[in-house]
Write a protein that holds these residues in place. Structure first.
Motif: not given
Length: 251
Positions: A116-128
């Motif tokens: 889940g690292a890419a999903a976590i990175a996306a959440k950290m950077r404000g994906a809606s």
């Protein structure tokens, strides 16, 4: 013959290394379960070292874990590919962290999410909106726990083979280390083309140069965004791979 579960490669004792490029497709299964959660917490280690993304903590199999050294047949679930932080996923997560505009306020699908690292990175950077997709149910448990480790609300998780269904509308699809099998590579290529042409979805692919990816026809439709030098630990556990690249798919 014992199978040692190493971070970045599965090694058969006394035989040639079992490289990531040779990994079979993972099997589908059930979903979140308290017993699976307890099993994972007991048999993984929280770590943020040795990767391209020290900002992200993950539960992985490491040399301090019991099943790293045990025979493979003692592991009671499907092969734990989710417990490896593969180089392609590392590159994707690093790129997202360094380029937040790629995901900010966007709907993101993390295909073959693994830890889940890419999903976590996306959440950290404000994906809606984020969906993590991995057909191993234990990966779903790991992704949920890894979100919690990073003080994030868990992302939605789908444990079905998404390549069998019509693509939903996503702003961005990210996938790492998925081109390890020729037939799967063909399926991915067709599904990703459909995503791009139907919904104008952007697709980013992370890969360290596996043979099935390097010789596939998709190479004619890729633009290199960035190439990262892998940390020494990741190099050692991936049989000499030294770099990992993020590609922009432009069919």
């Amino acid at each position: 013959m014992a199978l040692l579960l190493g971070c970045g490669v599965l090694r058969a004792a006394g035989s040639r290394p079992f490289r990531p490029s040779l990994l079979p497709q993972r099997a589908a299964g059930g979903f979140l379960d308290p017993a699976l959660k307890a099993f994972l917490e007991d048999n993984t280690e929280v770590t943020c070292s040795g990767s391209l993304t020290p900002e992200i903590q993950l539960r992985l199999l490491t040399p301090r874990c019991k099943f790293w050294w045990d025979r493979a047949d003692l592991w009671p679930h499907a092969d734990p590919y989710w417990a490896i932080y593969w180089p392609g996923g590392q590159a994707l997560a690093r790129y997202i962290l360094d380029n937040p505009d790629v995901v900010r306020s966007k709907a993101v699908l993390d295909l073959g999410s693994g830890c889940g690292a890419a999903a976590i990175a996306a959440k950290m950077r404000g994906a809606s909106r984020i969906l993590a997709n991995d057909i191993d149910p234990l990966a779903g448990v790991a992704i949920t726990l890894n979100c919690e480790l990073n003080q994030l609300d868990p992302v939605p998780i789908l444990t079905e083979d998404i390549l069998n269904v019509e693509p939903a509308q996503w702003d961005l699809v990210v996938l790492g280390d998925m081109f390890y099998d020729a037939s799967l590579a063909d399926r991915l290529h067709q599904w990703l083309k459909h995503c791009s042409r139907t919904h104008r979805t952007r697709v980013l692919i992370g890969d360290p140069g596996r043979p099935q990816f390097s010789v596939h026809g998709i190479q004619q439709q890729l633009h290199k965004l960035v190439e990262y030098s892998l940390p020494e630990y990741t190099r050692q556990e991936n049989n000499g791979l030294t770099t990992s690249t993020v590609w922009d798919f432009q069919p």
